[in-house]
Enzyme design. Sequence first.
Site, mmCIF file in Angstrom:
data_model
loop_
_atom_site.group_PDB
_atom_site.id
_atom_site.type_symbol
_atom_site.label_atom_id
_atom_site.label_comp_id
_atom_site.label_asym_id
_atom_site.label_seq_id
_atom_site.Cartn_x
_atom_site.Cartn_y
_atom_site.Cartn_z
ATOM 1 N N HIS B 59 0.886 -1.139 -0.269
ATOM 2 C CA HIS B 59 0.355 -0.011 0.187
ATOM 3 C C HIS B 59 0.852 0.817 0.090
ATOM 4 C CE1 HIS B 59 -3.805 -2.614 0.093
ATOM 5 N NE2 HIS B 59 -3.143 -2.868 1.073
ATOM 6 N N HIS B 231 -3.054 -12.484 1.478
ATOM 7 C CA HIS B 231 -3.025 -12.713 3.093
ATOM 8 C C HIS B 231 -3.315 -13.990 3.537
ATOM 9 C CE1 HIS B 231 -6.214 -10.186 2.636
ATOM 10 N NE2 HIS B 231 -5.433 -9.130 2.279
ATOM 11 N N ASP B 304 1.645 -6.869 2.326
ATOM 12 C CA ASP B 304 0.923 -6.120 2.774
ATOM 13 C C ASP B 304 1.026 -4.702 3.646
ATOM 14 O OD1 ASP B 304 -1.955 -5.053 3.094
ATOM 15 O OD2 ASP B 304 -2.518 -7.059 4.422
#
Lengths: 337, 442
Positions: B59, B231, B304
């Site tokens: 991200h 994930h 992540d």
Amino acid sequence: MKHLLSTTDLSRGDAILILDTAEEMAAVGEREVKKLPALRGRTVVNLFFEDSTRTRISFEAAAKRLSADVINFAAKGSSVSKGESLKDTAQTLEAMSADAVVIRHWASGAPARLASSDWIDAAVINAGDGTHEHPTQALLDAFTLRRHWAALAGTSPGGSDLRGMSVAIVGDVLHSRVARSNLWLLKTLGADVTLVAPPTLLPVGVDSWPCRVNYNLDEVLQSGPDAVMMLRLQGERMNAAFFPSTREYSRRWGFDDARLATLDAAGGRSTVIMHPGPMNRGLEISSAAADSPRSTILAQVRNGVSVRMAVLYLLLSGDSSGEPGRIPTPILQENPA
Amino acid sequence: MSVKYIIKDAAMADGSHADLLVADGRIMETGASLSAAGATILDADGLLALPGMVDLHTHLREPGREDAETVETGTRAAALGGFTAVHAMANSMPVADTAGVVEQVFSLGRRAGWVEVRPVGAVTVGLAGERLAELGAMADSRAQVRVFSDDGLCVHDPVLMRRALEYVKAFDGVVAQHAQEPRLTAGAQMNEGAVSAVLGLTGWPAVAEESIIARDVLLAQHVGSRLHVCHVSTAGSVEIIRWAKGRGINVTAEVTPHHLLLTDDLVHSWNPVYKVNPPLRTAEDVTALREALADGTIDIVGTDHAPHPSEHKECEWAQAAMGMTGLETALSVVQHSMIETGLMNWADFARVTSSRAAEIGRVGGQGRPLAAGEPANITLVDPAARWTVAPDKMATKGRNSPFAGLELPGAVQATFFRGHPTVLDGMLNTPHPSAVEDSAWM
């Protein structure tokens, strides 16, 4: 002990010290002048992020009987409702030299967060956090049960625990901070606990708890528990598919007149009925049960003040090493003023 | 004039030792005692040369939340962590659901020049789960999107998921699913189990992940499409993916470094740095995830990486944002939990952090073997190093590392991105020189 966050933190010795201290505080409550100078000059903040008049006034009465200055900080209508964070609120109270913060919060863990942060140095007392814990409620329940247990044995409650006592906790265990705090404390004090609830209102993971679980209230009442603690059913659960209807809930898990009659007929002589309040009369408990001689509901309220006095006293009058203060008898003199 | 580097005497993932001659963005030659006129010599004695790491799940927060991270800061963190390519997730503001937004992110990545930035396209408009975004336009854009995901949210409508799986076949895309049944996780705060029962936090049950994965592998089988599961966090999910792979279903899966190491016991601290979605699970889940990564049931490690400004973590648990940083700790956490436990060797590491991830994302020029003629995307690692994680020293803007204070093995000494050292001596060097050229056409 610097804070009171959870009953899991309390050793048997801590718990008995608090209960014994509360007995001494109760004696003060029976005097004409119900006030001690013990916390004169200390500031106790009641920081309430969730409405709870009962708990707040109980803490307020306790702090005032110990001569502390009390500030009531209700999050509604304050800067908190304008988006101020817990951190900023805590730092504001720190800047105002609060000695203790009694916090009620809708979020589980908020008191622990406050205590473990470096935002504030004050003693933190958990007055109920989310669905986590409500340790002073458990302590006042234990205080009430201990008096009952000692009276049955014909002894004085001082120094004793609850060994041999069987307690049923009935209702919405999943969302109940009262049930959690009570379970841990009752186990520490040697009582035997059975949880009674619809399967939907028990947490996944309950099988690892130190208690029995039974879905059938009548079966548990048949076994003759020494105390039955009814939990409040929160309004917001009633329409969330945890059970088909409030009437069905009441029939299966409510302490109704029929169950009271059965208990009386079965000769459950000494079984007491408890409720942390506020009650939904006719839902989890019938009026006849709430008002029966078995009910300890008003005693619980009265004992709440004594127990909260004891907690405030022990946390705030301890020496700087963080050891809880022993009660030197002279302090229990009446306030000369 | 081309700059040349000779990486001297590096250990390869297979245990052999070699020199690597790097020039013009490529590995020109490998072998013993290489020399070239004017080449800068890098003594790699004691270091391990690995293919540059590729993250399928990052991200970068830009556009929209530049207070949390920018493409510049996030890709600096990536380079320091040993990465040469990252996939920027689509949950920016605006959402990366049009060719315009993915091209913007792609260009920001080119201009930064620290790693290759591959934008992920949203599956549905605004991540709202109601209608498909223009997947084809994103695929055909300059960003050449191949990975599509509503990550952060689950594509929970089974018909929409079916259509997305079918549609991306037109351009060899893959749908990367954030598997979370929304009704089963309303208000969820942590893993549902023994710890949530005691703490009184609303549970995020394993079944909410597993039921979506089960549905999606069956959908992928039915329509003959490629599915990637983001994930993976539970032992049950591992079993379903293992079953699906056994039936020949075209599914790949990813695990985060934090799910390979941390458990929900940490929530007892009430410190929101441990709040993440999917949540930290139990020790049994961690064991199952490690075994699955080692045996190939789980294909890759995806970080992540989810930076948040500190005020989103300095609050009550229930108020806190979900997510952890991960780019600068991924290599060390994987070394610690997979290699030092004897479950994997460094060749496996190269597979799960680089080659397989590049295959899934269809990233040409990444995840390639370190051989003559291949693009020079290389990570040099000192596997004997030990360091203590200090979030305030990181390049990411996020200070929310759950590994803060832990001593971990393995340190990235240098990262070569298309032949250029973005990291040298464990510190940021300079971005790829072409970054400057790219800024001309922006």
